[in-house]
Design a protein around this motif. Structure first.
Motif, mmCIF file in Angstrom:
data_model
loop_
_atom_site.group_PDB
_atom_site.id
_atom_site.type_symbol
_atom_site.label_atom_id
_atom_site.label_comp_id
_atom_site.label_asym_id
_atom_site.label_seq_id
_atom_site.Cartn_x
_atom_site.Cartn_y
_atom_site.Cartn_z
ATOM 1 N N ARG A 1 0.819 -1.220 0.000
ATOM 2 C CA ARG A 1 0.000 0.000 0.000
ATOM 3 C C ARG A 1 0.850 1.266 0.000
ATOM 4 N N TYR A 2 2.086 1.183 0.526
ATOM 5 C CA TYR A 2 2.933 2.371 0.634
ATOM 6 C C TYR A 2 3.634 2.716 -0.676
ATOM 7 N N ILE A 3 3.570 1.833 -1.669
ATOM 8 C CA ILE A 3 4.214 2.131 -2.951
ATOM 9 C C ILE A 3 3.193 2.246 -4.077
ATOM 10 N N LEU A 4 1.925 2.344 -3.754
ATOM 11 C CA LEU A 4 0.894 2.472 -4.782
ATOM 12 C C LEU A 4 0.946 3.855 -5.424
ATOM 13 N N PRO A 5 0.355 4.027 -6.611
ATOM 14 C CA PRO A 5 0.418 5.308 -7.323
ATOM 15 C C PRO A 5 -0.182 6.459 -6.513
ATOM 16 N N PRO A 6 0.277 7.694 -6.788
ATOM 17 C CA PRO A 6 -0.245 8.877 -6.082
ATOM 18 C C PRO A 6 -1.737 9.083 -6.322
ATOM 19 N N LEU A 7 -2.306 9.980 -5.526
ATOM 20 C CA LEU A 7 -3.742 10.262 -5.567
ATOM 21 C C LEU A 7 -3.980 11.725 -5.902
ATOM 22 N N CYS A 8 -5.023 12.009 -6.684
ATOM 23 C CA CYS A 8 -5.443 13.395 -6.886
ATOM 24 C C CYS A 8 -6.337 13.796 -5.707
ATOM 25 N N SER A 9 -6.667 15.072 -5.612
ATOM 26 C CA SER A 9 -7.422 15.568 -4.449
ATOM 27 C C SER A 9 -8.795 14.917 -4.340
ATOM 28 N N ASP A 10 -9.460 14.689 -5.468
ATOM 29 C CA ASP A 10 -10.797 14.059 -5.431
ATOM 30 C C ASP A 10 -10.715 12.641 -4.873
ATOM 31 N N GLU A 11 -9.649 11.920 -5.227
ATOM 32 C CA GLU A 11 -9.492 10.553 -4.726
ATOM 33 C C GLU A 11 -9.202 10.544 -3.232
ATOM 34 N N ILE A 12 -8.422 11.512 -2.751
ATOM 35 C CA ILE A 12 -8.159 11.619 -1.312
ATOM 36 C C ILE A 12 -9.451 11.870 -0.549
ATOM 37 N N LEU A 13 -10.302 12.734 -1.098
ATOM 38 C CA LEU A 13 -11.586 13.029 -0.451
ATOM 39 C C LEU A 13 -12.505 11.804 -0.462
ATOM 40 N N ASP A 14 -12.461 11.024 -1.546
ATOM 41 C CA ASP A 14 -13.283 9.806 -1.616
ATOM 42 C C ASP A 14 -12.874 8.797 -0.546
ATOM 43 N N ILE A 15 -11.559 8.646 -0.353
ATOM 44 C CA ILE A 15 -11.071 7.713 0.671
ATOM 45 C C ILE A 15 -11.474 8.203 2.062
ATOM 46 N N ALA A 16 -11.385 9.513 2.291
ATOM 47 C CA ALA A 16 -11.820 10.073 3.577
ATOM 48 C C ALA A 16 -13.320 9.860 3.793
ATOM 49 N N LYS A 17 -14.073 9.911 2.717
ATOM 50 C CA LYS A 17 -15.521 9.669 2.803
ATOM 51 C C LYS A 17 -15.810 8.239 3.251
ATOM 52 N N LEU A 18 -15.057 7.280 2.715
ATOM 53 C CA LEU A 18 -15.241 5.886 3.119
ATOM 54 C C LEU A 18 -14.848 5.686 4.579
ATOM 55 N N ASP A 19 -13.808 6.399 5.039
ATOM 56 C CA ASP A 19 -13.430 6.337 6.453
ATOM 57 C C ASP A 19 -14.582 6.819 7.331
ATOM 58 N N ALA A 20 -15.191 7.932 6.924
ATOM 59 C CA ALA A 20 -16.299 8.501 7.709
ATOM 60 C C ALA A 20 -17.509 7.568 7.711
ATOM 61 N N LEU A 21 -17.759 6.885 6.594
ATOM 62 C CA LEU A 21 -18.880 5.937 6.540
ATOM 63 C C LEU A 21 -18.672 4.776 7.500
ATOM 64 N N GLU A 22 -17.400 4.482 7.793
ATOM 65 C CA GLU A 22 -17.081 3.407 8.726
ATOM 66 C C GLU A 22 -16.938 3.939 10.153
ATOM 67 N N ALA A 23 -17.319 5.232 10.354
ATOM 68 C CA ALA A 23 -17.244 5.896 11.666
ATOM 69 C C ALA A 23 -15.811 6.062 12.153
ATOM 70 N N LYS A 24 -14.861 6.154 11.209
ATOM 71 C CA LYS A 24 -13.474 6.464 11.544
ATOM 72 C C LYS A 24 -13.206 7.934 11.239
ATOM 73 N N GLU A 25 -12.283 8.519 11.980
ATOM 74 C CA GLU A 25 -11.927 9.915 11.749
ATOM 75 C C GLU A 25 -11.141 10.028 10.437
ATOM 76 N N PRO A 26 -11.639 10.814 9.454
ATOM 77 C CA PRO A 26 -10.905 10.950 8.182
ATOM 78 C C PRO A 26 -9.524 11.569 8.386
ATOM 79 N N GLN A 27 -8.529 11.042 7.671
ATOM 80 C CA GLN A 27 -7.148 11.504 7.825
ATOM 81 C C GLN A 27 -6.702 12.460 6.719
ATOM 82 N N PHE A 28 -7.355 12.401 5.552
ATOM 83 C CA PHE A 28 -7.002 13.247 4.407
ATOM 84 C C PHE A 28 -5.527 13.082 4.019
#
Length: 503
Positions: A243-270
């Motif tokens: 996971r630490y060597i996967l391709p970079p993320l654009c801002s929209d993708e970072i926000l999408d991942i944070a959204k999934l964290d919030a859906l799981e009741a985890k604090e989004p890290q951005f």
């Protein structure tokens, strides 16, 4: 006279706009909420009453009706409290409030409380481009300011919200969009971010050069990976470091991942770090794919979107789970159908799996005797069907652990190569990872020279390759060529891709 503000509820994992309407008419005093409201919204009546009375508002002795439209959608959540209270408190106001989105849970004293579910709701509304300004709890501003193109007005109490709407023409948003503070580079006006802190490093993996090479190819092109080897040879170590060597993320993708964290009741890290989901082999089909009797909730497959889904002890997963996984591996989405709900989730993930060569794990170990019969081994391997295995691009048999093995490649070195491939892919015009290309895109971008084409034609004849297998070999060859900085796929690239084919 009817008043209206906007709020939202969930429909699957996406937000659905809800128009909160109110009328205060003459009649016996009553307070009712209509429009398929859940128990949490009906309980809001008591919170609203207490909040208004605690702040020196006289609860109107009228027939109060709150309507949540559209009426055919089930509404849930405490975020409707503030909308309802403001409509009652500002019934006398002649201004049009319909352009305002209002979110907030009320305390009995009128304090407005934070709700972790606001982030995915507002992000979904922003992605749908149907929201411009919103009143939100002041405590949520730190998180919500990561969402672009929305003016946020943070309020701490009911009185502050009332004063804001009374003077809405003079209101000033108190939150500016927060920038992502990570290393980045730009391609065609799009910025891509990456994290260069390698908490788990490939330097910890001694030896296993073939497996590490396969992991590099997997990360660069998002190719599904299967690692087979004896217990303790490093299968899980490689998967966790991937996971630490996967391709970079654009801002929209970072926000999408944070959204999934919030859906799981985890604090989004951005953070520009892709998710890593590793369900246990005893997990049920519903927990892996999502489900629920009334509202279909997201499962591990959906939560792994844009990241890694890791299945350790692959043959021990139930046959139903493994066969159901074929759809998201092929289509990059998962559909859940229930009597009351039909939901489709994006599930564009990198599938990584690990397995032993036999039930006892010692089949490939020269120092230990395998205790399994041929029938046991055959039954173990037969749990994985050919159609399922055809969806895995890279299959690697791990080498035996040797005390003289040394660390060679670091995660930093591997990540630099992945980033260079990512740049080449984007500059070539590819909008998707190489492993996710459609058939037409494969023909366009995976161009073989004459020698490479001859080798592939020979492999098709010798191994009776299916159409899907041919396309996968072309895509893996394309990623290997990108790592080699080659514009055209050459013979050596196809030969290496064929070496990762499951035998």
């Amino acid at each position: 006279m009817m008043k209206m503000v906007s709020c939202a509820t969930y429909e699957g994992i996406e937000a659905k706009v809800v128009h909160v309407e109110s009328t205060l008419t003459k009649g016996l005093p009553s307070f009712s909420v209509v429009g398929m409201a859940s128990a949490s919204i009906n309980e809001a009546k008591e919170r609203v009453k207490s909040a208004l009375l605690s702040n020196e508002f006289t609860f109107p002795p009228k027939r109060i009706t709150i309507n949540l439209a559209p009426s055919d959608v089930k509404k849930e959540g405490s975020q409707f409290d503030l909308s309802i209270a403001l409509l009652i408190a500002l019934d006398y106001l002649s201004d049009d409030l319909s352009e305002w989105f209002v979110f907030g849970e009320l305390g009995l004293d009128g304090a407005i409380k934070e709700n972790i579910q606001l982030y995915p709701l507002l992000l979904s509304l922003a992605n749908q481009k149907i929201i411009k300004k919103a009143i939100v709890p002041y405590e949520s501003l730190e998180k919500l300011s990561n969402i672009p193109n929305i003016e946020f007005y943070g309020v701490k109490t009911l009185n502050e919200a009332i004063e804001l709407l009374k003077n809405s023409s003079e209101a000033v948003p108190n939150s500016a969009h927060k920038k992502i503070e990570y290393p980045k580079y730009s391609i065609d006006d799009e910025e891509y971010y990456f994290d260069d802190n390698y908490i788990e490093d490939f330097l910890d993996v001694k030896g296993q050069e073939v497996a590490k090479r396969a992991a590099l190819i997997s990360a660069a092109g998002f190719h599904n990976l299967l690692l087979e080897g004896s217990p303790g040879c490093g299968k899980s170590m490689i998967a966790q470091r991937l996971r630490y060597i996967l391709p970079p993320l654009c801002s929209d993708e970072i926000l999408d991942i944070a959204k999934l964290d919030a859906l799981e009741a985890k604090e989004p890290q951005f953070k520009p770090l892709r998710s890593f989901r590793a369900p246990h082999h005893s997990s049920t089909t519903a927990s892996v794919f999502g489900g629920g009797s009334y509202r279909a909730k997201i499962g591990e497959v959906g939560l792994a979107h844009r990241g890694i889904l890791f299945f350790d002890e692959l043959p021990h997963f139930s046959k139903g789970v493994l066969e159901a996984l074929r759809e998201p591996l092929q289509d990059n989405k998962i559909r859940i159908s229930r009597v009351n709900a039909k939901v489709e989730y994006p599930s564009d993930f990198l599938f990584v799996s690990a397995m032993n060569p036999c039930p006892c794990g010692n089949l490939l170990n020269a120092q230990k005797e395998c205790r399994c019969s041929e029938l046991d081994i055959q039954r173990y391997k037969n749990r994985l069907s050919d159609p399922f295995l055809e969806r895995i691009d890279l299959c690697v048999v791990m080498q035996r652990v040797n005390p003289n093995d040394k660390a060679t490649l670091s995660s930093s070195d591997m990540h630099k190569q992945v980033i260079e491939v990512h740049k080449r892919v984007k500059l070539r015009g590819q909008n998707r990872f190489t492993a996710k290309l459609s058939d037409a895109e494969t023909e366009k971008y995976c161009v073989l020279d004459s020698e490479a084409k001859g080798i592939l034609d020979m492999a098709v004849e010798r191994f009776a390759l299916s159409f899907r297998s041919i396309k996968k070999i072309q895509k893996v060859s394309r990623t290997i060529a990108d790592l080699d900085e080659s514009e055209v796929i050459q013979k050596r690239h196809v030969l290496e891709a064929l070496s990762y084919r499951r035998r």
